[in-house]
Design an enzyme around this catalytic site. Sequence first.
Site, PDB file in Angstrom:
ATOM      1  CD  GLU A  35     -45.694 -47.305   4.935  1.00 40.46           C
ATOM      2  OE1 GLU A  35     -44.521 -46.991   4.288  1.00 40.46           O
ATOM      3  OE2 GLU A  35     -46.729 -47.347   4.326  1.00 40.46           O
TER       4      GLU A  35
HETATM    5  C1  LIG Z   1     -50.715 -55.869   7.411  1.00 44.76           C
HETATM    6  C2  LIG Z   1     -49.362 -55.543   6.365  1.00 44.76           C
HETATM    7  C3  LIG Z   1     -49.733 -54.391   5.610  1.00 44.76           C
HETATM    8  C4  LIG Z   1     -48.675 -54.026   4.829  1.00 44.76           C
HETATM    9  N1  LIG Z   1     -49.039 -53.074   3.754  1.00 44.76           N
HETATM   10  C5  LIG Z   1     -48.212 -52.847   2.595  1.00 44.76           C
HETATM   11  C6  LIG Z   1     -48.650 -51.988   1.450  1.00 44.76           C
HETATM   12  O1  LIG Z   1     -49.649 -51.255   1.521  1.00 44.76           O
HETATM   13  N2  LIG Z   1     -47.509 -52.150   0.649  1.00 44.76           N
HETATM   14  C7  LIG Z   1     -46.486 -52.601   0.546  1.00 44.76           C
HETATM   15  O2  LIG Z   1     -45.645 -52.563  -0.403  1.00 44.76           O
HETATM   16  N3  LIG Z   1     -46.147 -53.462   1.543  1.00 44.76           N
HETATM   17  C8  LIG Z   1     -46.821 -53.647   2.796  1.00 44.76           C
HETATM   18  N4  LIG Z   1     -46.650 -54.293   3.898  1.00 44.76           N
HETATM   19  C9  LIG Z   1     -45.209 -55.026   3.857  1.00 44.76           C
HETATM   20  C10 LIG Z   1     -44.294 -54.268   4.978  1.00 44.76           C
HETATM   21  O3  LIG Z   1     -44.012 -52.872   4.431  1.00 44.76           O
HETATM   22  C11 LIG Z   1     -43.127 -55.077   4.872  1.00 44.76           C
HETATM   23  O4  LIG Z   1     -43.822 -56.160   5.952  1.00 44.76           O
HETATM   24  C12 LIG Z   1     -41.987 -54.576   5.981  1.00 44.76           C
HETATM   25  O5  LIG Z   1     -41.434 -53.742   5.175  1.00 44.76           O
HETATM   26  C13 LIG Z   1     -40.814 -55.335   6.350  1.00 44.76           C
HETATM   27  O6  LIG Z   1     -40.532 -56.348   5.256  1.00 44.76           O
HETATM   28  P1  LIG Z   1     -40.733 -57.931   5.481  1.00 44.76           P
HETATM   29  O7  LIG Z   1     -42.057 -58.126   6.171  1.00 44.76           O
HETATM   30  O8  LIG Z   1     -40.292 -58.803   4.277  1.00 44.76           O
HETATM   31  O9  LIG Z   1     -39.327 -58.226   6.638  1.00 44.76           O
HETATM   32  P2  LIG Z   1     -37.973 -58.466   6.350  1.00 44.76           P
HETATM   33  O10 LIG Z   1     -37.392 -57.419   5.446  1.00 44.76           O
HETATM   34  O11 LIG Z   1     -37.713 -59.919   6.250  1.00 44.76           O
HETATM   35  O12 LIG Z   1     -37.212 -58.221   7.931  1.00 44.76           O
HETATM   36  C14 LIG Z   1     -37.343 -59.296   8.740  1.00 44.76           C
HETATM   37  C15 LIG Z   1     -36.633 -58.483   9.994  1.00 44.76           C
HETATM   38  O13 LIG Z   1     -35.156 -58.438   9.677  1.00 44.76           O
HETATM   39  C16 LIG Z   1     -34.871 -56.963   9.954  1.00 44.76           C
HETATM   40  N5  LIG Z   1     -33.975 -56.581   9.034  1.00 44.76           N
HETATM   41  C17 LIG Z   1     -34.114 -56.765   7.472  1.00 44.76           C
HETATM   42  N6  LIG Z   1     -33.144 -56.158   6.838  1.00 44.76           N
HETATM   43  C18 LIG Z   1     -32.367 -55.690   8.114  1.00 44.76           C
HETATM   44  C19 LIG Z   1     -31.372 -54.708   7.615  1.00 44.76           C
HETATM   45  N7  LIG Z   1     -30.505 -54.559   6.582  1.00 44.76           N
HETATM   46  N8  LIG Z   1     -30.707 -54.183   8.892  1.00 44.76           N
HETATM   47  C20 LIG Z   1     -31.266 -54.488  10.118  1.00 44.76           C
HETATM   48  N9  LIG Z   1     -32.458 -55.494  10.351  1.00 44.76           N
HETATM   49  C21 LIG Z   1     -32.857 -55.958   8.814  1.00 44.76           C
HETATM   50  C22 LIG Z   1     -36.191 -56.258   9.981  1.00 44.76           C
HETATM   51  O14 LIG Z   1     -36.127 -55.218  10.622  1.00 44.76           O
HETATM   52  C23 LIG Z   1     -37.037 -57.323  10.535  1.00 44.76           C
HETATM   53  O15 LIG Z   1     -37.213 -57.285  11.897  1.00 44.76           O
HETATM   54  C24 LIG Z   1     -47.553 -54.728   4.646  1.00 44.76           C
HETATM   55  C25 LIG Z   1     -47.235 -55.813   5.578  1.00 44.76           C
HETATM   56  C26 LIG Z   1     -48.338 -56.069   6.593  1.00 44.76           C
HETATM   57  C27 LIG Z   1     -48.037 -57.331   7.597  1.00 44.76           C
END
Ligand SMILES: Cc1cc2nc3c(=O)[nH]c(=O)nc-3n(C[C@H](O)[C@H](O)[C@H](O)COP(=O)(O)OP(=O)(O)OC[C@H]3O[C@@H](n4cnc5c(N)ncnc54)[C@H](O)[C@@H]3O)c2cc1C
Length: 595
Positions: free
Chosen positions: A440
């Site tokens: 989220e």
């Molecule tokens: C168990 C699980 C359930 C999930 N359920 C859902 C679901 O139901 N539906 C759905 O759509 N998604 C779901 N997700 C996805 C989840 O919402 C994302 O993992 C989350 O939004 C972060 O995206 P990412 O993992 O690609 O991390 P990234 O976006 O790659 O981020 C990696 C790191 O970089 C930081 N970062 C990235 N961009 C910035 C910025 N602009 N400024 C500062 N810091 C930044 C982040 O804070 C993080 O620490 C789920 C994930 C998991 C693991």
Amino acid sequence: MPYQPPVRDHVFLLRDVLEIEKYANLPGFSDASMDVVEQIIEEAGKFTSEVLAPLNAVGDKEGCHWSPDHTVTTPKGFKDAYAKLVEGGWPALGAETAYGGQGLPHVLNLSFSEMSSSANMAFSMYPGLTHGAYSAILNGGSDDQKNLYLPKLASGQWGGTMNLTEPHCGTDLGLLRTKAVPQGDGTYRISGTKIWISGGEHDLAENIIHLVLARIEGAPKGVRGISLFIVPKQIPDAQGNPGLRNTVYCDGLEEKMGIHGNATCVIRHEESIGQLVGEENRGLSLMFVMMNEARIGVGLQGVAQAEAAYQAAAAFAKDRLQGRSLTGPKNPNGPADPIIVHPDVRRMLMDSRCVIEAGRAFLFWTALHGDLAHSHPDAAVREKAGDYMALMTPVVKGFLTDKGLKVTSDALQVHGGSGFTEHFPASQYMRDVRIALIYEGTNGVQALDLVGRKLAANGGRAVMSFFAEIDAFVAQNEKDEGLKPFVTGLADAKAKLQEGTFWLMQNGLSNPDNAGAASTDYMHLFGLTALAYMWALIAKTCQAKIAAGDTDPFYETKVVLGRYYLQRILPDAHAHLAKLTSGSELTMALPADAF
Ligand SMILES: Cc1cc2nc3c(=O)[nH]c(=O)nc-3n(C[C@H](O)[C@H](O)[C@H](O)COP(=O)(O)OP(=O)(O)OC[C@H]3O[C@@H](n4cnc5c(N)ncnc54)[C@H](O)[C@@H]3O)c2cc1C
């Protein structure tokens, strides 16, 4: 010790601190007399502790199973528990009466949600996401869509999901590639792969309604070209029953650190049939309705796991015999004293409990503003409540889940080596809560939302009203001797938050890295201040009871916890202010290849 739902604490908050009976003239609240509320909370406690809690460890150990025919089986017992959930009408508690819901205040629904999440976080996510899908369609759907989908989502007969994330696109939704091609008959064909979709496939409900973000061919690049679609697993027939199987498939499940009982799915849309929700290219703002609700729900998971973990730690600390009290034996006939005599163990339990209780109050207080923003007849009250919801949502999500992890880690520590083993539940709570800091929108992204968007919205109107509300409380209560430590502590925290806010206004615009580097400390300073306010409200309520001659130790215990918060947790506000006002120079000083 099995999870004990904190029924009395919930009733106390709703009746005595938030005084929800004051709102009896509002829709929903008129049916929520305290008698009804107490009865619902007691029943919620029974259902969650008797039906959901016994499946928590089962779900963790067994996990979900994927089959090559794209079906998913949930852990043993989940299906039966889900049937009981639906039969009990629990998913419909806060849904609109027009769609078969009970139309009760959302704040009451939150009470049930906290207990479900404490009892079994992985299970509670299935109805949690369904409610999010319900809200997105309620907010942006056509009348036909509402009539077709909402009653079955409200009851839990059908499940809901949110499909945002793609392999190359998490935080930055502007990169989204899933495409939607109009068919000329009002439907679209959706193609693309979504990953990590919670509850994307399972055997609990007769249909699954995916809310999918996709880009219509020719749409603008970035976040301005994203639309929202309803993609049912089984396309409803003319009678609204699950009909033709849509071409949306679960291609696998993730192996993950926690919430094993919740299916985290790879979802393939192979020209699946979807319907647009709202207008083209307006998908992200519609999805934000769902995401904001979900963010409050995730903040709640922080409190809920903290509560369950704390309970396990407190029980262990009273049972485990090791060493002697520094002030002489407290269990002289036994081989050693229970570890609860040791101040360092007490520190962990007290740190935890005073954050959980005020954290819950902050959650309920925020949700109550959500109810007022929806239904209060006075436009000024609605505006202020809406401002608070927007401002507090990232704090509820980010601060309360950071604290949730800390509490579950302390609870594991209280267990010593036993906590690291799987013989005790401590490790599951810590593993399960960890995701709440990530999904989220990560907590870093919540902090950026707070400093980058929420503070500045409407010329800072929301944060200014929060300051004014605290000032008014301080002015009204500063002469009350019994409340003095609470009033002084709150006034001091608010002064620090105000100083941090002004520093951001002066330094964040000229150099956005200053705002970025300050954001997490600012979010924590905000959360600590909000909890100081909650303790002041709780203490005022308890002291009035004590002054009226009530000798129930429940009230005195709360005053002690609140004073502990002021002495031992709130001083962290000072460190957060010092860090956030130090600027970004050193944070950004090294080149990327120095890491
Ligand atoms: C168990 C699980 C359930 C999930 N359920 C859902 C679901 O139901 N539906 C759905 O759509 N998604 C779901 N997700 C996805 C989840 O919402 C994302 O993992 C989350 O939004 C972060 O995206 P990412 O993992 O690609 O991390 P990234 O976006 O790659 O981020 C990696 C790191 O970089 C930081 N970062 C990235 N961009 C910035 C910025 N602009 N400024 C500062 N810091 C930044 C982040 O804070 C993080 O620490 C789920 C994930 C998991 C693991």
